[in-house]
Design an enzyme around this catalytic site. Structure first.
Site, PDB file in Angstrom:
ATOM      1  N   CYS A 188       0.816  -1.214   0.000  1.00  0.00           N
ATOM      2  CA  CYS A 188       0.000   0.000   0.000  1.00  0.00           C
ATOM      3  C   CYS A 188       0.848   1.262   0.000  1.00  0.00           C
ATOM      4  O   CYS A 188       2.002   1.249   0.414  1.00  0.00           O
ATOM      5  CB  CYS A 188      -0.837   0.062   1.288  1.00  0.00           C
TER       6      CYS A 188
ATOM      7  N   CYS B 179      -2.856   4.833   2.639  1.00  0.00           N
ATOM      8  CA  CYS B 179      -3.985   3.961   2.275  1.00  0.00           C
ATOM      9  C   CYS B 179      -5.159   4.121   3.249  1.00  0.00           C
ATOM     10  O   CYS B 179      -4.982   4.061   4.462  1.00  0.00           O
ATOM     11  CB  CYS B 179      -3.544   2.503   2.261  1.00  0.00           C
TER      12      CYS B 179
ATOM     13  N   CYS C 183      -2.346  -2.975  -3.638  1.00  0.00           N
ATOM     14  CA  CYS C 183      -3.648  -2.844  -2.982  1.00  0.00           C
ATOM     15  C   CYS C 183      -4.658  -2.229  -3.945  1.00  0.00           C
ATOM     16  O   CYS C 183      -4.333  -1.304  -4.688  1.00  0.00           O
ATOM     17  CB  CYS C 183      -3.477  -1.957  -1.752  1.00  0.00           C
TER      18      CYS C 183
ATOM     19  N   CYS D 121      -5.792   1.719  -2.446  1.00  0.00           N
ATOM     20  CA  CYS D 121      -4.958   2.915  -2.619  1.00  0.00           C
ATOM     21  C   CYS D 121      -4.172   2.893  -3.931  1.00  0.00           C
ATOM     22  O   CYS D 121      -3.522   3.872  -4.280  1.00  0.00           O
ATOM     23  CB  CYS D 121      -4.012   3.094  -1.438  1.00  0.00           C
TER      24      CYS D 121
HETATM   25 ZN   LIG Z   1      -3.904   0.178   0.274  1.00  0.00          ZN
END
Ligand SMILES: [Zn+2]
Length: 352
Positions: free
Chosen positions: A42, A46, A73, A76
């Site tokens: 991330c 995030c 991810c 994000c």
């Molecule tokens: Zn994330």
């Protein structure tokens, strides 16, 4: 060259974790966090639920995280470009395609930001203001034109410099660094090299026609050939002797060696870091955080460390003048003994 140890010590895991707790957007791009319980990585900011500390590891960038087997991810999107990144990319294209200088106001208008906001975000992303970036582009074009056989004046006017004095001012601003014309492992370049004994051990010096392209300690010709597999490598030679003597003097009697020409290749960000390193006077030191701040990217401490580690020309691009924030030595690609001795000769006051 592997990265020096000190990067992780400067923006250490604890600092990274504090940034993650604060979801501080300013550090997006400076590092990513890997969540090993779920196999994703991330941005620091995030919005997803905070993972458990014991499942988190920090990585300098996407490549490192993916090499550790992690996936980006979906919340994000650390792998996708943000609106800001898109705006910067758009501006870079405009600057590259323009025959004439593009005013900041026009860049801002085209990307939907105010001029001062755009100036800040461009500098944060690229490490240079739009104006400096445009200047570097024009320099590069002038040099390309020159190597293609144009006259100096033609090259200067074709590349968008109004008067030749500005060309030389801009050259001066690069602190003797020539962005190299070579690409692809040195294809098309002739590199002269020598290994000489110095008081710091065996030193390898290699140079193109434009300047020094590699300076290292305790390396052999095999390592040089691996670094520039497509260049023509020539050992020694009379044309190289004068430059070699200057470099050796700079090692034995350190001082301001910025008159020695360099031929280096890096990203705009790396070159910004290297230029900043060349601005540190002998006898002084900086931390990575200070270097990152000086090039207008205070969040990019780790990236500044990586750029430092990617430096091909030891001593002349004085990465040894970067030490840890607490004043202790930190690491060095050729060993702390050499770093300590270089700083001692320059009269630096560090916790040696
Ligand atoms: Zn994330």
């Amino acid at each position: 060259m592997t990265l020096p140890m000190e990067i992780d010590q400067l923006l250490d895991d604890e600092a990274c974790w504090r940034i993650v707790l604060a979801k501080d957007r300013r550090f997006d791009g400076a590092f990513v966090l890997g969540v090993h319980s779920t196999g994703i990585y991330c941005r620091p900011s995030c919005p997803a639920r905070l993972p458990k500390r014991e499942n988190v590891r920090f990585y300098a960038g996407n490549e490192e995280a993916e090499a550790a087997g992690l996936r980006p991810c979906l919340r994000c999107r650390p792998d996708s470009v943000t609106r800001e990144e898109e705006a910067v990319a758009r501006a870079i294209t405009m600057l590259r395609d323009a025959a004439e200088p593009v005013p900041l106001a026009r860049l801002a208008e085209a990307t939907g930001y105010s001029p001062s906001h755009f100036q800040r975000l461009f500098k944060r992303a690229v490490g240079l203001s739009p104006a400096s970036f445009a200047r570097a582009l024009r320099m590069e074009r002038a040099e390309d034109a020159l190597s293609a056989g144009d006259t100096v004046t033609d090259a200067i006017y074709d590349s968008g410099f109004g008067a030749s004095s500005r060309f030389y001012e801009a050259s001066e601003g690069r602190l003797g660094m020539t962005p190299s014309a070579w690409r692809d492992g040195g294809r098309g370049a002739t590199i002269r090299w020598a290994i000489v004994p110095t008081s710091l051990g065996k030193m390898l010096v290699a140079a193109t026609e434009k300047g020094v392209c590699r300076l290292s300690f305790n390396e052999g010709s095999a390592e040089l050939a691996a670094r520039f597999p497509n260049a023509e490598l020539i050992e020694g030679g009379e044309r190289f002797a004068g430059l070699l003597a200057e470099v050796m003097a700079a090692i034995e009697q350190p001082g301001d060696s910025r008159h020695i020409p360099l031929d280096v290749q890096g990203t705009a960000f790396q070159e910004a870091v290297w230029r900043e390193l060349r601005r540190i006077p002998p006898g002084e030191t900086r931390s990575y955080a200070e270097i990152a701040a000086a090039i207008g990217k205070p969040g990019a401490v780790r990236a500044a460390g990586s750029a430092n580690g990617a430096n091909n020309v030891a001593v002349l691009i004085p990465c040894h003048r970067v030490i840890r924030s607490d004043g202790s030595l930190g690491g060095y690609a050729y060993g702390e003994d050499i770093k300590r001795e270089l700083l001692r000769r320059e009269g630096s006051h560090t916790k040696l």
